[in-house]
Design an enzyme around this catalytic site. Structure first.
Site, short mmCIF file in Angstrom:
data_model
loop_
_atom_site.label_atom_id
_atom_site.label_comp_id
_atom_site.label_asym_id
_atom_site.label_seq_id
_atom_site.Cartn_x
_atom_site.Cartn_y
_atom_site.Cartn_z
N SER A 118 0.80 -1.22 0.00
CA SER A 118 0.00 0.00 0.00
C SER A 118 0.83 1.27 0.00
O SER A 118 0.33 2.32 -0.37
CB SER A 118 -0.96 0.00 1.18
OG SER A 118 -0.25 -0.21 2.38
N HIS B 244 -5.50 -3.55 -2.06
CA HIS B 244 -5.21 -2.59 -3.13
C HIS B 244 -5.18 -3.23 -4.52
O HIS B 244 -4.79 -2.58 -5.48
CB HIS B 244 -3.88 -1.88 -2.87
CG HIS B 244 -3.98 -0.85 -1.80
ND1 HIS B 244 -4.55 0.37 -2.01
CD2 HIS B 244 -3.59 -0.88 -0.49
CE1 HIS B 244 -4.49 1.08 -0.88
NE2 HIS B 244 -3.93 0.33 0.05
N LYS C 61 -12.12 0.10 -0.44
CA LYS C 61 -11.28 0.83 -1.39
C LYS C 61 -11.97 0.87 -2.76
O LYS C 61 -12.93 1.61 -2.92
CB LYS C 61 -9.88 0.24 -1.38
CG LYS C 61 -9.20 0.60 -0.07
CD LYS C 61 -7.87 -0.03 0.19
CE LYS C 61 -7.30 0.50 1.50
NZ LYS C 61 -6.47 -0.44 2.21
C1 LIG Z 1 -6.48 -0.61 3.66
C2 LIG Z 1 -5.93 -1.93 3.93
C3 LIG Z 1 -6.53 -2.78 4.85
C4 LIG Z 1 -7.68 -2.32 5.72
O1 LIG Z 1 -8.86 -2.23 5.01
P1 LIG Z 1 -10.11 -1.45 5.64
O2 LIG Z 1 -11.26 -2.02 4.93
O3 LIG Z 1 -9.87 0.00 5.39
O4 LIG Z 1 -10.11 -1.75 7.10
C5 LIG Z 1 -6.02 -4.05 5.01
N1 LIG Z 1 -4.95 -4.47 4.30
C6 LIG Z 1 -4.33 -3.66 3.42
C7 LIG Z 1 -3.17 -4.19 2.64
C8 LIG Z 1 -4.79 -2.37 3.20
O5 LIG Z 1 -4.18 -1.58 2.35
#
Ligand SMILES: *Cc1c(COP(=O)(O)O)cnc(C)c1O
Length: 405
Positions: free
Chosen positions: A194, A222, A253
């Protein structure tokens, strides 16, 4: 709040004073950031503090959060099913909608089954703390997301870290785990990292895990909606269907709503329903959330126009920002870091972009290692070329001012 009588006891004052000391230390290191409050919907343009800005800070890859299909589905579900569920999934908080979404997610990810959680964070913490126990071992990439790290912290399983994306180091860890004779061994990696935007070397990791009898968990937070056919993720991108035990995804996301899920076998789903603590002890998604997620998955299954637009914008922005002389590290995806170095300089860079109408956050320690502060940019499918050009010209100006190019 103004009408409330605040009484402050010595105990509370001391407690606050001790927290204030730590906040001051953040300020000294240039790491203190007030929250940016959006006065508009999330989108390619946002309003903050009365100012219109081009937004390069969201994970809203496909702009689905404002898609009419999702909004319509959310409204209808709230009308029909109510605003909340009033229970955890295992007691009375599972509605037809929750199971429908899970069937759709399984189909989308091409797995037997899926189970949804309240967020991506929660699914990682819940799954890792549930499938790994004392006789087990986890082999984890050193740059895995904080939610994976926290999940691992909650298990008594043995931990082995390997250098980021290093196949030889991963193999050594797997060999060590096998030699030491753990019950279950699970190799865990982000699909797309990320903060750097690089893609995990998943085929090599899967081969090695198979050779040593280990399972693989990939966190495609992602990558879903981004990589693979119709945005199915890294497993699809590399053609590894059926070889990854736990496919983690987020609904927060590219899907544009909130939530997380694991796509896997029916056995894993059944196991997690009986053991995953956030599933057992925290209430389920409101109907509007579930229905909006369903609409997003339906939309992605139908066509991949938005995914293609995302990649066209990504290619355009990446090429231009590199041509301006910026270092974008190892990025291969819509996450394009612009490497700065010092945290305070990254924050200064971000502030100057902001003054020029571009919202791109500076990221420093502890989110990234010290000395590796950066501006993290994410273009989305819904940015216009004019918006991208305006953002690029702001980067060029600020880079010149701060002598970074
Ligand atoms: C954003 C993210 C999460 C968390 O996801 P949410 O739905 O915002 O809690 C978990 N793992 C990775 C790799 C992320 O980038």
């Amino acid at each position: 709040m103004t009408d409330t009588q605040h009484t402050t006891t010595d105990g509370l004052r001391q407690f606050d004073a001790s927290l204030t000391e730590e906040l001051d230390s953040l300020r000294e290191r240039g790491l203190y950031r007030p929250l940016r409050v959006l006065e508009s919907a999330q989108g390619p343009r946002v309003r903050i503090g009365g100012q219109e800005l081009i937004n390069l800070s969201s994970n809203n890859y496909l702009g689905l959060n404002t898609h009419p299909d999702l909004i319509e589905a959310a409204c209808q579900a709230a009308q029909t099913w109510g605003a909340g569920t009033g229970a955890v999934r295992t007691i009375a908080g599972t509605q037809t909608l929750h199971e429908e979404l899970e069937k759709k997610l399984a189909r989308f990810k091409k797995t037997e089954a899926a189970l949804s959680f309240q967020s991506g964070y929660t699914v990682n913490v819940g799954v890792l703390s549930s499938v790994l126990q004392e006789p087990d071992c986890v082999v984890s990439d050193a740059l895995n997301h904080a939610s994976i790290i926290d999940g691992i912290r909650l298990t008594k399983a043995h931990r082995l870290l390997f250098d980021h994306a290093d196949l030889d180091a991963a193999e050594q860890a797997l060999a060590k785990a096998r030699k030491e004779g753990y019950r279950r061994v699970l190799l865990v990696t982000d699909g797309v990292f990320s903060m750097d935007g690089d893609i995990a070397p998943l085929p090599g990791l899967v081969e090695r895990a198979e050779a040593y009898g280990a399972g693989v968990m990939v966190d495609d937070a992602h990558a879903t909606g981004v990589l693979g056919s119709h945005g199915r993720g890294t497993v699809d991108h590399f053609g590894l269907h059926g070889r990854v035990a736990l496919n983690i995804g987020t609904l927060s996301k590219a899907i544009g709503v909130v939530g997380g899920y694991v796509a896997s076998t029916t056995t894993v789903r059944d196991y997690l329903i009986h053991t995953a603590r956030p599933f057992l002890f925290s209430s389920s998604h409101p109907p509007a959330v579930v229905a909006a997620c369903e609409a997003a998955v339906d939309l992605l299954e139908r066509d991949d126009v938005l995914v293609q637009q995302l990649w066209a914008n990504t290619a355009y922005f990446k090429k231009a920002i590199r041509e301006l002389g910026f270092d974008t590290g190892t990025s291969e995806t819509p996450i394009t870091p612009v490497m700065i170095g010092e945290a305070s300089k990254a924050m200064e860079f971000s502030d100057r972009l902001f003054a020029r109408g571009v919202f791109a956050q500076g990221i420093g320690f502890p989110t990234v290692p010290e000395g590796k502060a950066r501006i993290r940019t994410i273009v989305t499918a819904t940015h216009t070329r004019e918006q991208l050009d305006a953002a690029l010209s702001a980067f060029a100006d600020v880079g010149r001012e701060l002598a970074l190019r």
